[in-house]
Scaffold this motif. Structure first.
Motif, PDB file in Angstrom:
ATOM      1  N   LEU A   1       0.830  -1.204   0.000  1.00  0.00           N
ATOM      2  CA  LEU A   1       0.000   0.000   0.000  1.00  0.00           C
ATOM      3  C   LEU A   1       0.866   1.257   0.000  1.00  0.00           C
ATOM      4  O   LEU A   1       0.559   2.236  -0.691  1.00  0.00           O
ATOM      5  N   ASN A   2       1.951   1.234   0.773  1.00  0.00           N
ATOM      6  CA  ASN A   2       2.865   2.387   0.798  1.00  0.00           C
ATOM      7  C   ASN A   2       3.524   2.601  -0.565  1.00  0.00           C
ATOM      8  O   ASN A   2       3.875   3.730  -0.917  1.00  0.00           O
TER       9      ASN A   2
ATOM     10  N   ASN B   1       1.983   2.104  -3.263  1.00  0.00           N
ATOM     11  CA  ASN B   1       0.855   2.374  -4.168  1.00  0.00           C
ATOM     12  C   ASN B   1       0.533   1.179  -5.068  1.00  0.00           C
ATOM     13  O   ASN B   1      -0.020   1.346  -6.163  1.00  0.00           O
TER      14      ASN B   1
ATOM     15  N   ILE C   1      -1.801  -1.043  -4.855  1.00  0.00           N
ATOM     16  CA  ILE C   1      -3.055  -1.362  -4.164  1.00  0.00           C
ATOM     17  C   ILE C   1      -3.725  -2.589  -4.778  1.00  0.00           C
ATOM     18  O   ILE C   1      -4.184  -3.486  -4.062  1.00  0.00           O
TER      19      ILE C   1
ATOM     20  N   GLU D   1      -8.205  -1.891   5.298  1.00  0.00           N
ATOM     21  CA  GLU D   1      -7.165  -0.944   4.872  1.00  0.00           C
ATOM     22  C   GLU D   1      -7.142  -0.819   3.346  1.00  0.00           C
ATOM     23  O   GLU D   1      -7.047   0.286   2.796  1.00  0.00           O
TER      24      GLU D   1
ATOM     25  N   THR E   1      -8.187   2.501   1.190  1.00  0.00           N
ATOM     26  CA  THR E   1      -7.174   3.124   0.334  1.00  0.00           C
ATOM     27  C   THR E   1      -7.670   3.232  -1.103  1.00  0.00           C
ATOM     28  O   THR E   1      -7.373   4.208  -1.807  1.00  0.00           O
TER      29      THR E   1
ATOM     30  N   LYS F   1      -4.648   9.954   7.091  1.00  0.00           N
ATOM     31  CA  LYS F   1      -5.475   9.343   6.047  1.00  0.00           C
ATOM     32  C   LYS F   1      -6.627  10.271   5.648  1.00  0.00           C
ATOM     33  O   LYS F   1      -6.984  10.374   4.465  1.00  0.00           O
TER      34      LYS F   1
ATOM     35  N   LYS G   1      -5.352  13.006   3.385  1.00  0.00           N
ATOM     36  CA  LYS G   1      -5.026  12.567   2.025  1.00  0.00           C
ATOM     37  C   LYS G   1      -6.273  12.245   1.206  1.00  0.00           C
ATOM     38  O   LYS G   1      -6.253  12.336  -0.027  1.00  0.00           O
ATOM     39  N   ALA G   2      -7.337  11.819   1.887  1.00  0.00           N
ATOM     40  CA  ALA G   2      -8.557  11.428   1.170  1.00  0.00           C
ATOM     41  C   ALA G   2      -9.223  12.671   0.574  1.00  0.00           C
ATOM     42  O   ALA G   2      -9.459  13.662   1.271  1.00  0.00           O
TER      43      ALA G   2
END
Length: 739
Positions: A84-85, A87, A89, A117, A121, A185, A188-189
């Motif tokens: 996830l870090n 990207n 996903i 999570e 994301t 989070k 960022k969303a």
């Protein structure tokens, strides 16, 4: 992938030699399965520890068919956040779904957390809500609760009830790193928004977590100007505002604000927030309590006590009442010592959690010994006995016994509450107090060990080995538990694949599921890989932390191991240092970890600063000793070099200060300071002088080393406590007879 025979590669890995993997293409890491089905997991974790993220991730992506649930859990909880870090996903979702084909897997809490999570994301908020549907909120982790609330807000951005629940989520209770992660989070969303006032309040709380009080105050003031009622509705936010004023340099401004605020509420000018959410006395308590703390911060002790006294009857729960009592007692000790004992006697009946006051009672004891107020110390012991925690009781009992032995104060039947008859001799009273210290403090061994030195060698400080019945026998063919138990198979794998250095956190994660036999086996595995510090931590955090568990002699040997004896014994002998003291010092300083470094830059087994080591090597060479060329900290990681220089330095301090105790205190606190402290307490015997050292770290360090020395002498070197006492305090005579 492999340019060496498989057996040679396995041997290299088991010896913690991973260098050859640095030339392997990450895409080839799936070939690690030829070493064993579990090999990629352990090798992947080890590569991550070494900073080789690409190969570590590639190894963890290998999914053999028959991994245990324990291994799959740790593999995925490590791998998915990394993806996830990065990207990645879609790849994270694909891997999790491939693993989750088993019904047993998808019902696991950790699987749901990872899927939450990923969905969050990806912005699939409805799936997050579906995952949490019909699940008791207490079964959800804090992270899941936050992501669930944020997902609801994304779906209904104008729903005030959801906004209120998110506000409560961040503003009630302690702020943690999880809070920070969740707040980031939200930021960022793109489709989740919180009102600016709430955002400022959360930012302020996060700065409090960082102890950046000026920054916290800036954001709190932004929120305060927009919505003062928010702080009344959320007392934890109000408490953080108080801390920001207390520690940011705006203390006087804070005192005025909080005092006026409390007066406004008292006059009946309440707000809707107070009426609907909180009892106004809870808000008044918080305002008065922190006004007192701010006044105390700038040494306005009388005003501080006035505010604390007003706050105390308003305390909303036992924990906050204890906090208020602590500040009343500590402020009285600082400013009105004459009335301290009376204040203590008044407040101790309403204590809720005795351990909350341990540090204060330690400070009180040090203060009264420093002032030689022995009668007052006896009065305090009378008041706190049966209320304070056992280590505190043991400390007071031992110190008073020593003061009586040394004739520092007259007896006036102060100890009738212990059942000591009126008119008893000094030696009898001292002996009874030594017994209290010995029998009460089962948690720590310092005062217990010292007390036993005065009570006689027949006392058993550490359990003796249990005898094995003559008809007992060992079935050597019996299958070991780690060969059949899935958890032990999983944990033992760290030692199979050269990953012993990263095993401890994974072991401790399951500490409540491990039996004493499991812990003994894992401790032995750590020992066999020279992981002495991890062995000590494992035993300390498991066996010695289990309620009602009685440690055995073997447990003590695991907690106080005896490594490097082939080096330490001759070095100690050469420098005329009692071996048990040398072991106590090294265990306390480094837990026998040769490459450990402190925040201050001290290195190695005896934690030497580079400048100290360089000066010591020059002096050693001048005295005709071996030549050491020390140019950097790395050279101090060599055990033999470090032990020799550290032993020489301790011997030097003993010679300069005149005793092992003063040398140990100097080792931590500096020789000049220790000499100054000692010169102000010349009349006290050394073990009581230790109790007056004003720096808590140095005082506790000395106790730890001496307690460890006592255990090493008793456990391994067949020394009586009297003999150990003589090594530590060579100028003192052991007797309970009156002087």
């Amino acid at each position: 992938m492999f340019s060496k025979p498989i057996t040679e590669i396995v041997t290299l890995l088991q010896k913690d030699n991973y260098d050859f993997l640095s030339s392997v293409d990450p895409s080839q890491m799936h070939e690690l399965t030829v070493l064993g089905p579990d090999a990629p997991f352990y090798i992947g974790l080890k590569l991550l520890k070494r900073g080789d993220t690409a190969r570590g991730i590639s190894a963890l992506m290998v999914m053999p068919e028959k991994n245990s649930m324990y291994l799959q859990k740790e593999r995925l909880t490590t791998l998915i956040p990394l993806l996830l870090n990065n990207n990645q996903i879609d790849l994270a979702l694909k891997i999790l779904q491939q693993t989750g084909h088993s019904p047993q897997m998808v019902t696991q809490d950790w699987y749901r957390r990872l899927l939450t999570e990923i969905y969050f994301t990806m912005g699939i908020y409805r799936e997050v809500c579906t995952l949490q549907k019909n699940i008791d909120i207490t079964s959800l982790s804090v992270q899941e609760q936050g992501l669930g609330l944020f997902s609801q807000l994304a779906l209904e951005p104008k729903n005030q009830d959801i906004i209120n629940r998110i506000t409560s989520f961040f503003l009630i209770g302690p702020v943690t790193e999880t809070s920070r992660n969740l707040f980031e989070k939200i930021q960022k969303a793109q489709d989740i928004y919180l009102p600016q006032t709430i955002t400022n309040a959360i930012r302020g709380r996060l700065f409090i977590l960082d102890r950046s009080y000026g920054d916290a105050l800036y954001y709190f003031n932004q929120a305060l100007r927009r919505n003062r009622e928010l702080f009344e509705a959320y007392p934890d936010l109000l408490a953080d505002l108080g801390k920001a004023y207390q520690f940011s340099g705006a203390t006087k401004e804070g005192i005025k604000l909080f005092a006026d605020w409390e007066a406004t509420i008292l006059s009946g000018q309440t707000t809707s927030a107070l009426i609907t959410n909180n009892d106004k006395n809870k808000i008044r308590f918080m305002l008065l309590f922190f006004t007192g703390r701010m006044a105390r911060q700038i040494k306005q002790y009388s005003d501080a006590l006035n505010y604390f006294d007003k706050a105390l009857p308003l305390a909303p729960d036992p924990q906050q009442r204890d906090a208020c009592i602590w500040y009343i007692l500590d402020t009285t000790l600082e400013s009105d010592k004459i009335n301290f004992i009376k204040t203590l006697e008044t407040l101790i009946p309403i204590w809720s959690n005795p351990s909350y006051f341990d540090d204060l009672l330690d400070k009180i004891c040090t203060s009264y010994i420093t002032d030689h107020k022995w009668n007052e110390l006896a009065d305090i012991f009378t008041i706190i006995y049966q209320k304070a925690d056992s280590p505190i009781q043991a400390r007071y009992a031992y110190i008073l016994a020593r003061a009586i032995t040394e004739g520092y104060f007259p007896l006036k039947d102060q100890f009738l509450f212990l059942g000591i008859p009126a008119g008893s001799s000094r030696s009898f009273v001292a002996t009874e107090l030594y017994k209290v210290a010995f029998e009460t403090d089962k948690a720590s061994l310092y005062y217990r060990s010292l007390a036993s030195a005065f009570l006689g060698t027949q006392l058993q400080v550490i359990p003796e080995p249990q005898s094995i019945p003559s008809d007992a026998h060992t079935d050597t063919k019996k299958t070991k538990k780690e060969d059949v138990d899935p958890l032990m198979i999983y944990l033992s794998g760290f030692f199979t694949w050269g990953a012993a250095d990263i095993a401890l956190p994974y072991i401790l994660e399951y500490k409540d599921q491990l039996t004493p036999e499991d812990i003994h086996r894992l401790a032995e595995l750590l020992k066999s890989h020279n992981r002495w510090g991890d062995q000590i931590q494992l035993v300390s955090k498991t066996l010695f932390s289990k309620p009602n568990y009685e440690p055995t002699r073997n447990d003590y040997q695991l907690l106080y191991p005896l490594p490097f004896r082939d080096l330490m014994e001759p070095i100690a002998k050469q420098h005329k240092i009692p071996l048990e003291i040398f072991y106590g010092l090294v265990r306390t300083e480094s837990a026998f970890i040769p490459d450990v470094k402190s925040h201050a830059g001290a290195t190695g087994l005896t934690q030497l600063m580079l400048a100290t080591a360089k000066d010591a090597t020059w002096r050693i060479q001048r005295e005709g000793g071996p030549e050491f060329s020390i140019t950097n900290e790395k050279e101090l990681e060599d055990p033999e070099t470090n032990l020799f220089i550290g032993a020489w330095y301790l011997s030097y301090l003993i010679e300069r200060t005149g005793s092992p105790l003063l040398a140990l205190a100097s080792y931590n606190g500096g020789m000049t300071r220790v000499r100054n402290w000692r010169s102000s307490q010349k009349s006290l015997v050394e073990d009581l002088f230790l109790e007056t050292i004003p720096i808590t770290e140095t005082r506790e360090y000395s106790r730890k080393v001496l307690a460890a020395a006592a255990i090493y002498g008793y456990l391994y070197f067949h020394m009586s406590m009297e003999a150990i006492f003589a090594d530590i305090f060579p100028i003192q005579k052991i007797t309970v007879e009156a002087r």
